[in-house]
Design an enzyme around this catalytic site. Sequence first.
Site, mmCIF file in Angstrom:
data_model
loop_
_atom_site.group_PDB
_atom_site.id
_atom_site.type_symbol
_atom_site.label_atom_id
_atom_site.label_comp_id
_atom_site.label_asym_id
_atom_site.label_seq_id
_atom_site.Cartn_x
_atom_site.Cartn_y
_atom_site.Cartn_z
ATOM 1 C CE LYS A 171 -47.983 -6.670 -90.255
ATOM 2 N NZ LYS A 171 -48.177 -6.335 -89.431
ATOM 3 C CD GLU A 244 -61.673 -6.180 -96.288
ATOM 4 O OE1 GLU A 244 -62.541 -5.018 -96.696
ATOM 5 O OE2 GLU A 244 -62.133 -7.424 -95.149
ATOM 6 C CB CYS A 278 -64.115 -3.072 -93.804
ATOM 7 S SG CYS A 278 -64.842 -4.823 -94.229
ATOM 8 C CD GLU A 375 -63.925 2.859 -95.193
ATOM 9 O OE1 GLU A 375 -64.021 1.800 -94.656
ATOM 10 O OE2 GLU A 375 -62.674 3.632 -95.318
#
Length: 471
Positions: A171, A244, A278, A375
């Site tokens: 997906k 992750e 990331c 972040e």
Amino acid sequence: MDFDQAYTMTIGGKAIAGTETFDVLNPATEQVVASAPDATREDLDAAVAAARDAFPGWSATPIDERRALIDRLGDALLADIEGFKRLLTAEQGKSHDDAAYEVGGAGMWLKGAATLQLPVTVNEDSAERYSETRHVPLGVVGAIAPWNYPLVLAMFKVGPALLAGNTMVLKPSPFTPLSTLKFGELAATILPPGVLNVVSGGDRLGPWLTEHPGIDKVSFTGSTETGRRVMRSASATLKRVTLELGGNDPAIVLADVDVEQVAEKLFWAAFTNNGQVCIATKRMYVHEDVYEPLKEALVAYARTVKVGDGSEQGNRLGPINNRPQYERVLDLVRDARENGYDFLIGGEDSDVPGYFVPVTIIDNPPEDSRIVQEEQFGPVLPLIRFSDIDDVVARANASDYGLGASVWGKDENAAWAIAERIASGTVWVNEAQHLTPLAAFGGMKQSGIGVENGVEGLLEYTTAQTITRRR
């Protein structure tokens, strides 16, 4: 590749248009690029059933045959970089050069993963018995890929999962489904039907997939907040998970660096893909001896980097990919402005269409500021002055995240010694963001569970089976 053509899901090797659609926007123009299928529960059930039907035959296929097909799939991606890059830029926003780099990387990732070997351990070989432990596939993998690198991060999952003998339902993000849907069509010409199914949809599809009883493992790349929801959902049927997740990656720049030599590298460590990585540097700790010259060098280089529509030649950085993330980045910039932090460059609001945020560097904000603690996942970087090594290591580690980090210095042994003290799954010395399909990549703390890539990542798609024969 014609953007106006129909986009279809791939289920059981067939192109499925579905009964519902949703629009995909170009983040540089906020205009509709195309419509994508919005999978229903019935579509997902069909994809899972196709994967389950294909699993016995695929898992029984000799691994060298699976390896050859995955390698061919990588070659097929490499053969159509031009078409895929234009589509990727249109839906993701990155420049054509960066999009071409991602498509090429996706192809090479498949080819790299295809070289991995599943280990077999002989536990005993005696006159009394023979015992070995091997690694067998889990079944059907549900893979959920993100919007920042939709193709290459999907390949982190596709290559090892299929090599290990699993089948898959993939997906893509609803913000960037188009290139992955086209990849599904490409895969259907190479892989047996049902081995790789691609379904697209909005926010409802992810939870359906993670809770589906026909899925044996979920591999997810995305935010830590969503990762928690994935883990809760998967727990109902004790699915295996690889997560992750987010990062707040520190860079530590030591006093002995050559400022002119490292400034450009440090810039791209933070701003590659417009900071939407990331493992991008999210907070940069700079020794006081080189703080002033380095900040000047970073700002000078930043002024040479053009921001704009990724399809236009010369633009190095594009827009933020989607409005929710755009608003989040703007909120962090507004917070920094309202708190009176000094902006070395950027910080102003954009006055053009699209989700554009100018390259922004903030001068020595407090350690407890939002821009240091959160972040940002966008083109905003705090520079933070330090003087003591023990103190900066403690500050670098004082985070709920532990995905990536980097240490920069002429004395490589000294930099390496500092790197060993950083609580992150990957730490680079004098570079950043280097990944390979041959080395494990994963996060500590709330940056994830499990690893991707390398033999360790391959084993995440298997379970250990010990067979013992009494002689």
